[in-house]
Write a protein that holds these residues in place. Structure first.
Motif, PDB file in Angstrom:
ATOM      1  N   ALA A  53       0.830  -1.204   0.000  1.00  0.00           N
ATOM      2  CA  ALA A  53       0.000   0.000   0.000  1.00  0.00           C
ATOM      3  C   ALA A  53       0.867   1.258   0.000  1.00  0.00           C
ATOM      4  CB  ALA A  53      -0.940  -0.002   1.207  1.00  0.00           C
ATOM      5  N   GLN A  54       1.931   1.266   0.799  1.00  0.00           N
ATOM      6  CA  GLN A  54       2.779   2.452   0.876  1.00  0.00           C
ATOM      7  C   GLN A  54       3.571   2.671  -0.410  1.00  0.00           C
ATOM      8  OE1 GLN A  54       5.002   3.520   4.267  1.00  0.00           O
ATOM      9  NE2 GLN A  54       3.477   2.834   5.753  1.00  0.00           N
ATOM     10  N   THR A  55       4.041   1.586  -1.038  1.00  0.00           N
ATOM     11  CA  THR A  55       4.818   1.770  -2.269  1.00  0.00           C
ATOM     12  C   THR A  55       3.920   2.235  -3.406  1.00  0.00           C
ATOM     13  OG1 THR A  55       6.604   0.796  -3.593  1.00  0.00           O
ATOM     14  CG2 THR A  55       4.672  -0.574  -3.247  1.00  0.00           C
ATOM     15  N   ARG A  56       2.681   1.804  -3.434  1.00  0.00           N
ATOM     16  CA  ARG A  56       1.743   2.289  -4.456  1.00  0.00           C
ATOM     17  C   ARG A  56       1.467   3.774  -4.263  1.00  0.00           C
ATOM     18  NH1 ARG A  56      -2.978  -2.396  -4.840  1.00  0.00           N
ATOM     19  NH2 ARG A  56      -1.904  -3.768  -6.322  1.00  0.00           N
ATOM     20  N   ALA A  59       4.493   5.750  -5.403  1.00  0.00           N
ATOM     21  CA  ALA A  59       4.628   5.739  -6.857  1.00  0.00           C
ATOM     22  C   ALA A  59       3.615   6.670  -7.514  1.00  0.00           C
ATOM     23  CB  ALA A  59       4.457   4.317  -7.386  1.00  0.00           C
ATOM     24  N   GLU A  60       2.390   6.630  -7.040  1.00  0.00           N
ATOM     25  CA  GLU A  60       1.346   7.478  -7.622  1.00  0.00           C
ATOM     26  C   GLU A  60       1.636   8.956  -7.398  1.00  0.00           C
ATOM     27  OE1 GLU A  60      -2.190   6.059  -5.789  1.00  0.00           O
ATOM     28  OE2 GLU A  60      -2.251   4.188  -6.949  1.00  0.00           O
ATOM     29  N   GLY A 152      -0.943   3.815 -24.143  1.00  0.00           N
ATOM     30  CA  GLY A 152      -0.831   3.142 -22.854  1.00  0.00           C
ATOM     31  C   GLY A 152       0.603   3.014 -22.383  1.00  0.00           C
ATOM     32  N   PHE A 153       1.549   2.912 -23.324  1.00  0.00           N
ATOM     33  CA  PHE A 153       2.957   2.814 -22.967  1.00  0.00           C
ATOM     34  C   PHE A 153       3.500   4.144 -22.433  1.00  0.00           C
ATOM     35  CE2 PHE A 153       2.925  -0.624 -26.283  1.00  0.00           C
ATOM     36  CZ  PHE A 153       3.223  -1.675 -25.424  1.00  0.00           C
ATOM     37  N   LYS A 161      -0.520   1.305 -12.351  1.00  0.00           N
ATOM     38  CA  LYS A 161      -1.684   0.633 -11.772  1.00  0.00           C
ATOM     39  C   LYS A 161      -1.759  -0.813 -12.244  1.00  0.00           C
ATOM     40  CE  LYS A 161      -6.688   1.038 -11.138  1.00  0.00           C
ATOM     41  NZ  LYS A 161      -7.904   1.847 -11.434  1.00  0.00           N
ATOM     42  N   SER A 162      -1.450  -1.052 -13.520  1.00  0.00           N
ATOM     43  CA  SER A 162      -1.558  -2.403 -14.059  1.00  0.00           C
ATOM     44  C   SER A 162      -0.362  -3.274 -13.695  1.00  0.00           C
ATOM     45  CB  SER A 162      -1.704  -2.352 -15.581  1.00  0.00           C
ATOM     46  OG  SER A 162      -0.558  -1.775 -16.188  1.00  0.00           O
TER      47      SER A 162
END
Length: 247
Positions: A53-56, A59-60, A152-153, A161-162
């Motif tokens: 959760a923290q790394t997401r 990153a976001e 998308g790239f 996210k993916s």
């Protein structure tokens, strides 16, 4: 596990040697192995789901990132080297032996490739047209089927996210190191669901991802480092209007 830096290895060896000393028949007190989380951001002490959760979140929130490595999807292998931020991205993609560059600035997407990429084998006229596109930025119309696939790239949010997903039950898998940075590794289903190395230094950014099922390995770097993102010059650009040429 990746070997620790030499300095840290020496400190650990010294500590072990000191703990082996005996003074008047009594071992020295206060001896223990070096804490692998000492001087870190602390996420190594958390359960795997909290680390994920923290790394997401980190990153976001990052303004930019460089992503490189391979992704296997739909039976094809893509080699990526992309720099991404919220309003676009640039870099290269290799698929089926062909390498092309992508550049997205806002909603406008451009693709650059050599003549062979554009050639569809339909004679001299096709060859001449392909030669004119060689080394040019070709604007990809938003209505063209290629737009969604290629854009998308270049989309930081969509890609992260993916990609930053582990499958199955999450566990931690020890302390490691990536490019000189200490990490904590988390796994899905003991590795079969993928592995993710998370930085223990500074913000808990993801640094290396091994995707489940052999679906590729990716490295993440240059977190938060801005880069120039500008539209190509007009004399370097070809605009085909509503649809790209068939190739």
């Amino acid at each position: 596990m990746t070997a620790m830096p030499q300095g840290r290895t020496r400190r650990t060896a010294l500590a072990s040697a000191m703990c082996a000393l005996v003074v008047t028949g009594t071992a020295l007190t206060g001896c223990s192995e070096e804490d692998p989380n000492a001087g870190t951001n602390g996420v190594g002490k958390l359960p795997a789901d909290k680390i994920q959760a923290q790394t997401r979140t980190a990153a976001e929130a990052a303004a930019a990132v460089r992503l490189s490595g391979t992704v296997v999807a739909g039976g094809s292998t893509y080699k990526l080297d992309m720099r991404l931020k919220s309003d676009g991205g640039s870099g290269s993609v290799t698929a089926e032996g062909a390498t092309f560059k992508l550049l997205r600035v806002g909603e406008e997407l451009f693709l650059m490739a050599d003549a062979e990429f554009w050639h569809d084998g339909h004679g001299k006229d096709d060859t001449a047209a392909a030669d004119k596109l060689d080394g040019k930025y070709v604007k990809v119309p938003q209505g063209d089927p290629s737009y969604k696939r290629f854009s998308g790239f270049t989309d930081k949010d969509v890609l992260l996210k993916s990609l930053l997903t582990l499958h199955g039950s999450l566990e931690t898998d020890g302390h490691h190191e990536q490019s000189g940075v200490r990490t904590i590794r988390i796994t899905g289903d003991r590795g079969s669901g993928g592995t993710l190395d998370v930085s223990l230094e500074g913000k808990p950014y993801p640094l290396r991802l091994v995707r489940a099922g052999g679906a590729g390995t990716l490295s993440f770097s240059d977190w938060g480092k801005d880069f120039a993102l500008e539209q190509p010059a007009k004399d370097e650009t070809v605009d085909y209007g509503q649809q790209l040429p068939t190739s």
